[in-house]
Scaffold this motif. Sequence first.
Motif, PDB file in Angstrom:
ATOM      1  N   LYS A   1       0.829  -1.191   0.000  1.00 48.61           N
ATOM      2  CA  LYS A   1       0.000   0.000   0.000  1.00 48.61           C
ATOM      3  C   LYS A   1       0.869   1.249   0.000  1.00 48.61           C
ATOM      4  CE  LYS A   1      -3.931  -2.196   0.243  1.00 48.61           C
ATOM      5  NZ  LYS A   1      -4.932  -2.137  -0.840  1.00 48.61           N
ATOM      6  N   CYS A   2       0.296   2.322  -0.505  1.00 49.70           N
ATOM      7  CA  CYS A   2       0.985   3.615  -0.497  1.00 49.70           C
ATOM      8  C   CYS A   2       1.095   4.083   0.949  1.00 49.70           C
ATOM      9  CB  CYS A   2       0.216   4.625  -1.344  1.00 49.70           C
ATOM     10  SG  CYS A   2       0.936   6.294  -1.317  1.00 49.70           S
ATOM     11  N   SER A   3       2.304   4.409   1.360  1.00 50.62           N
ATOM     12  CA  SER A   3       2.523   4.841   2.745  1.00 50.62           C
ATOM     13  C   SER A   3       2.158   6.302   2.951  1.00 50.62           C
ATOM     14  CB  SER A   3       3.994   4.619   3.123  1.00 50.62           C
ATOM     15  OG  SER A   3       4.859   5.292   2.223  1.00 50.62           O
ATOM     16  N   ILE A   4       1.801   7.025   1.901  1.00 46.61           N
ATOM     17  CA  ILE A   4       1.441   8.443   2.025  1.00 46.61           C
ATOM     18  C   ILE A   4      -0.060   8.608   2.117  1.00 46.61           C
ATOM     19  CG2 ILE A   4       1.741  10.731   1.001  1.00 46.61           C
ATOM     20  CD1 ILE A   4       4.315   9.371   1.917  1.00 46.61           C
ATOM     21  N   CYS A   5      -0.817   7.733   1.431  1.00 46.23           N
ATOM     22  CA  CYS A   5      -2.275   7.842   1.442  1.00 46.23           C
ATOM     23  C   CYS A   5      -2.815   7.625   2.853  1.00 46.23           C
ATOM     24  CB  CYS A   5      -2.895   6.804   0.502  1.00 46.23           C
ATOM     25  SG  CYS A   5      -2.513   7.092  -1.243  1.00 46.23           S
TER      26      CYS A   5
ATOM     27  N   GLY B   1      -6.432   7.071   5.253  1.00 41.71           N
ATOM     28  CA  GLY B   1      -7.753   6.482   5.059  1.00 41.71           C
ATOM     29  C   GLY B   1      -7.617   5.244   4.201  1.00 41.71           C
ATOM     30  N   ARG B   2      -8.303   5.240   3.097  1.00 38.54           N
ATOM     31  CA  ARG B   2      -8.218   4.118   2.162  1.00 38.54           C
ATOM     32  C   ARG B   2      -6.939   4.282   1.329  1.00 38.54           C
ATOM     33  NH1 ARG B   2     -12.783   2.261  -2.285  1.00 38.54           N
ATOM     34  NH2 ARG B   2     -11.683   0.347  -2.950  1.00 38.54           N
ATOM     35  N   GLN B   3      -6.004   3.363   1.529  1.00 38.91           N
ATOM     36  CA  GLN B   3      -4.718   3.466   0.869  1.00 38.91           C
ATOM     37  C   GLN B   3      -4.760   2.817  -0.506  1.00 38.91           C
ATOM     38  OE1 GLN B   3      -2.521   1.552   4.090  1.00 38.91           O
ATOM     39  NE2 GLN B   3      -1.389   3.467   4.430  1.00 38.91           N
ATOM     40  N   SER B   4      -4.149   3.515  -1.469  1.00 39.70           N
ATOM     41  CA  SER B   4      -4.059   2.994  -2.834  1.00 39.70           C
ATOM     42  C   SER B   4      -2.884   2.037  -2.936  1.00 39.70           C
ATOM     43  CB  SER B   4      -3.890   4.141  -3.825  1.00 39.70           C
ATOM     44  OG  SER B   4      -4.970   5.055  -3.728  1.00 39.70           O
ATOM     45  N   LYS B   5      -2.880   1.269  -3.995  1.00 34.37           N
ATOM     46  CA  LYS B   5      -1.792   0.326  -4.223  1.00 34.37           C
ATOM     47  C   LYS B   5      -0.536   1.079  -4.652  1.00 34.37           C
ATOM     48  CE  LYS B   5      -0.490  -3.704  -6.969  1.00 34.37           C
ATOM     49  NZ  LYS B   5      -0.908  -4.664  -8.013  1.00 34.37           N
ATOM     50  N   ALA B   6       0.582   0.745  -4.008  1.00 37.10           N
ATOM     51  CA  ALA B   6       1.848   1.402  -4.341  1.00 37.10           C
ATOM     52  C   ALA B   6       2.430   0.791  -5.605  1.00 37.10           C
ATOM     53  CB  ALA B   6       2.829   1.270  -3.191  1.00 37.10           C
ATOM     54  N   VAL B   7       3.091   1.637  -6.402  1.00 37.26           N
ATOM     55  CA  VAL B   7       3.739   1.179  -7.631  1.00 37.26           C
ATOM     56  C   VAL B   7       5.253   1.229  -7.529  1.00 37.26           C
ATOM     57  CG1 VAL B   7       1.776   1.748  -9.090  1.00 37.26           C
ATOM     58  CG2 VAL B   7       3.506   3.488  -8.622  1.00 37.26           C
ATOM     59  N   LYS B   8       5.781   2.114  -6.680  1.00 34.61           N
ATOM     60  CA  LYS B   8       7.225   2.263  -6.519  1.00 34.61           C
ATOM     61  C   LYS B   8       7.556   2.501  -5.048  1.00 34.61           C
ATOM     62  CE  LYS B   8       8.684   2.065 -10.852  1.00 34.61           C
ATOM     63  NZ  LYS B   8       9.655   1.054 -11.343  1.00 34.61           N
TER      64      LYS B   8
ATOM     65  N   SER C   1      -0.200   8.721  -7.956  1.00 33.95           N
ATOM     66  CA  SER C   1      -0.333  10.158  -7.723  1.00 33.95           C
ATOM     67  C   SER C   1       0.753  10.667  -6.790  1.00 33.95           C
ATOM     68  CB  SER C   1      -1.726  10.461  -7.155  1.00 33.95           C
ATOM     69  OG  SER C   1      -1.925   9.736  -5.940  1.00 33.95           O
ATOM     70  N   HIS C   2       1.004   9.994  -5.689  1.00 35.71           N
ATOM     71  CA  HIS C   2       2.042  10.438  -4.763  1.00 35.71           C
ATOM     72  C   HIS C   2       3.449  10.263  -5.353  1.00 35.71           C
ATOM     73  CE1 HIS C   2      -1.203  10.079  -1.628  1.00 35.71           C
ATOM     74  NE2 HIS C   2      -0.648  11.243  -1.279  1.00 35.71           N
ATOM     75  N   LEU C   3       3.616   9.308  -6.276  1.00 38.59           N
ATOM     76  CA  LEU C   3       4.914   9.163  -6.935  1.00 38.59           C
ATOM     77  C   LEU C   3       5.223  10.399  -7.779  1.00 38.59           C
ATOM     78  CD1 LEU C   3       7.372   7.415  -7.636  1.00 38.59           C
ATOM     79  CD2 LEU C   3       6.027   6.421  -9.515  1.00 38.59           C
ATOM     80  N   LYS C   4       4.203  10.942  -8.407  1.00 42.18           N
ATOM     81  CA  LYS C   4       4.397  12.161  -9.179  1.00 42.18           C
ATOM     82  C   LYS C   4       4.803  13.321  -8.282  1.00 42.18           C
ATOM     83  CE  LYS C   4       2.069  15.078 -12.576  1.00 42.18           C
ATOM     84  NZ  LYS C   4       0.798  15.315 -13.316  1.00 42.18           N
ATOM     85  N   VAL C   5       4.148  13.421  -7.110  1.00 36.18           N
ATOM     86  CA  VAL C   5       4.516  14.475  -6.163  1.00 36.18           C
ATOM     87  C   VAL C   5       5.949  14.280  -5.673  1.00 36.18           C
ATOM     88  CG1 VAL C   5       3.962  15.481  -3.922  1.00 36.18           C
ATOM     89  CG2 VAL C   5       2.108  14.771  -5.456  1.00 36.18           C
TER      90      VAL C   5
END
Length: 564
Positions: A98-102, A104-111, A123-127
Amino acid sequence: QVQQMKPEHDQFSCSVCLEVLRDPVTIPCGHSYCLDCIEDYWNRVKQKSQYSCPQCRQVFNPKPLLSRNTVLGEVVEKFQQTGSQGAVQHLTNPTEVKCSICKGRQSKAVKSCLVCLDSYCASHLKVHEERHHGKTHRLIPATDELRARLCPQHDKVVRLYCRTDQLSVCSQCVRERHMGHDCVSVAHERTEQQKKLRESSMKSLQKLNDTEKELRYIIKYIKVSVFTKAAVEESERIFSRLIRSIEKQSCEVKELIRVQERAAVSQAEELLEKVQRETAELKRSEEELEKLCHTEDHLSISLPEVEVFYVVSGVLNVEPAAVPMERSKLIPAFLRRLKVFYMFSVVEMSTLSSGVLPNVANFKCSAAKRTQVEVPFNLEPKTRADFLYYYNDIGFDQNTANPYLSFSNGQREVTTHLEPQPYPDHPDRFTSWAQVLCRAGMAGRCYWEVEWSGKGGVSIGVCYKNISRNRGGSDSKIGHNTKSWSLDCSHSICSFQHNKESVSIATPSSNRIGVYLDFRGGALSFYSVSDTMVLLQKIKTTFNQPVYPGFWVGLGSTLKLRSL
């Protein structure tokens, strides 16, 4: 109220260490940092006594007074508690990261970022990429093992490696327990270790290649060796000469037998003819005697006639032993000489075998054994190729080495140092002199070579196994007692030593010395080996037990055992 705000992770991150604020402080421009991070930032040399904000670059002079922001610290603590609950929820579904930045409901992490130790959704990877544009942040496929890169005591990223303690540590660990140690970044240490591994791998590969080339060369050398060809040619020559000699001796024996036969027959025929003549004369005399015996006239028998009969009877007394037999005795004598010739022919073949098979000293043929006669061969080698027929590959016996001797180059070189080596105690070890013996004793025809270098000089010799090991003085010094012989070499002088007697050698020697031992013949020779073999010293003695090659190595000198 803090929970209703639902703060984001970035709002409480330090822009220096990119972690959640620890002991947060706020500088005059309004930005907040970890107390340790801003202190370290301002203490860097590149700041040049200018105190600026890492984000807005506003310069402060003098240095602002830093104190902990209590309110912000409490908010950060609440945020960390909320983050821990999210971490528990994250562990309930370990199949995906899971994305460690999201929140509430965490999105699936890609990197996942190896620097920030966070996993990001799209989205957070872009940030993340926009925030750290131009900085080297290594991204890998999303993984949930990033927490293993945090310091278990300070919950900080492990970016440093302490070479002194050989541990991976964080910056707080360095300040608390590793102050003054040799610390480098983990990336730098990884690069260094990879470099060492590559160098070690290259050396191992090179060594394997060199070993393979050497083995191939040895195989080729054995196949086309001039010594092998020479040995085959020499064996053919000796056997051809032996066959010709045996054939010649066979013809001579046959001819001698025929000559003796003809001579004996001739003498016997002459004697037979003489006997036949005397037999006829005897018969005639017997007839006359018969006539005289039957006559009745006593006066007709005269005394001289009767004496003639006695003389004839004495002449006819021929003994059979008078037949000459001395010539027949020459045949066994000649056969004995032929046996001796055969014995020495066998010895000559043994000499050839001793050249083909190194360290074969003496042979006894069967005829010599039967007659209890020991047949030595006295063919002395002349050229280096002749000496190499008797070559022995000797090796050091480390159990005899003095503690100040150290070995190298696959235990083929020995050097004397100022510091002792941690050798275990052993009854065979020399304790007073920097000496070492070889493993095997020599009791035949043997030859070996050594090379030496350095300013301390060396002694090259042989000794009996029962030489003293732990006594000082001459009892345990090779060449200075009745149990050893040595050639002492230095760059200025060369001398032969035995039983406290020294013989100076005027012939200059090289750094390569050859030693030739003829145990049965009682000979020990030392040669200077270069393009030619130059005899330095030769002694004749009687060895009553096997001798061991031994060496003394002066301080700063190195001695190497040569091998073919």
